[in-house]
Design an enzyme around this catalytic site. Structure first.
Site, mmCIF file in Angstrom:
data_model
loop_
_atom_site.group_PDB
_atom_site.id
_atom_site.type_symbol
_atom_site.label_atom_id
_atom_site.label_comp_id
_atom_site.label_asym_id
_atom_site.label_seq_id
_atom_site.Cartn_x
_atom_site.Cartn_y
_atom_site.Cartn_z
ATOM 1 N N ARG A 177 -12.545 84.216 -36.538
ATOM 2 C CA ARG A 177 -13.480 84.948 -35.854
ATOM 3 C C ARG A 177 -13.166 85.572 -34.745
ATOM 4 N NH1 ARG A 177 -18.190 80.721 -35.342
ATOM 5 N NH2 ARG A 177 -16.665 80.195 -33.479
ATOM 6 N N ARG A 198 -27.747 76.970 -18.040
ATOM 7 C CA ARG A 198 -26.284 77.694 -17.725
ATOM 8 C C ARG A 198 -25.890 78.248 -16.490
ATOM 9 N NH1 ARG A 198 -23.541 79.392 -22.493
ATOM 10 N NH2 ARG A 198 -24.867 79.017 -24.551
ATOM 11 N N ARG A 245 -14.679 84.500 -22.404
ATOM 12 C CA ARG A 245 -15.744 83.620 -22.287
ATOM 13 C C ARG A 245 -15.633 82.408 -21.093
ATOM 14 N NH1 ARG A 245 -16.463 81.631 -28.302
ATOM 15 N NH2 ARG A 245 -18.308 80.659 -27.549
#
Length: 212
Positions: free
Chosen positions: A156, A88, A167
């Site tokens: 969700r 990442r 995000r």
């Protein structure tokens, strides 16, 4: 082949990893799944990771890398693997290099942010059985009701547009340097992920064949 899949949340990495895994007969290694598996098996690294995850903290790089190293040593990885969700950051990519892991190809699945927000905000999940729907691409027969168990369909928190935007911002901040890192190494291929699933899969497989 040793392959890395890059892409924002909702870009379709997990789905494409499954397609590549079946076509090339190599395992797809998801960092989330690996962490859960290491915990389940009770390995020392898994036990250490558990304490971080249960307290809601990020698992440190050295632990994640250790667990990935354990997984790569298993026999089914001898012919290659797909890394989904790792690395990442550039620091994690450098750690892979230091481990002597020679990555053959890095595929970036590129989807515009607005398309991802639309994709993810359209998702609905059944509170009862966990079945997944999409209000545009895979709607339930009756609005708000699960086809399988008549459970209530909910959005969700992860799929809330504001959360998705946060995000995406985190992803771009962390991952753009990673894209540049692999571009300079001559290993990166960018695929348009904002097209039908089968066409995106075909484009990815062509990019992989070109690197053999």
């Amino acid at each position: 082949m040793k392959i890395i899949l890059l892409g924002a949340p909702g870009a379709g990495k997990g789905t494409q990893a499954e397609v590549i895994s079946q076509k090339l007969n190599i395992p797809s290694l998801s960092t989330g799944n690996m962490l859960r598996e290491a915990q389940k098996k009770g390995t020392p690294l898994g036990q250490q990771a558990k304490s971080y995850m249960e307290s809601g903290q990020l698992v440190p790089d050295e632990l994640v890398i250790g667990i990935i190293k354990e997984r790569m040593a298993q026999p089914d990885c001898a012919g290659g693997f797909i890394l989904d969700g790792f690395p990442r950051t550039v620091a994690q990519a450098e750690a892979l290099d230091q481990m002597g892991v020679a990555i053959d190809r890095v595929i970036e699945i590129d989807v515009p942010d607005e398309a991802i927000v639309t994709r993810m905000s359209g998702r609905r999940v059944c509170e009862g059985c966990g079945a997944s729907y999409h209000m545009t691409h895979n709607p339930p027969a009756a609005e708000g009701v699960c086809d399988k168990c008549d459970g209530k369909l909910v959005t969700r928190k992860d799929d809330d547009p504001k959360t998705v935007q946060q995000r995406l911002e985190t992803y771009h901040r962390q991952t753009q340097p990673l894209v540049d890192y692999y571009q300079k190494a001559g290993k990166l291929r960018t695929i348009d992920g904002n097209q039908p699933l089968e066409e995106a899969s075909a484009a990815i497989l062509r990019a992989l064949e070109a690197s053999v």
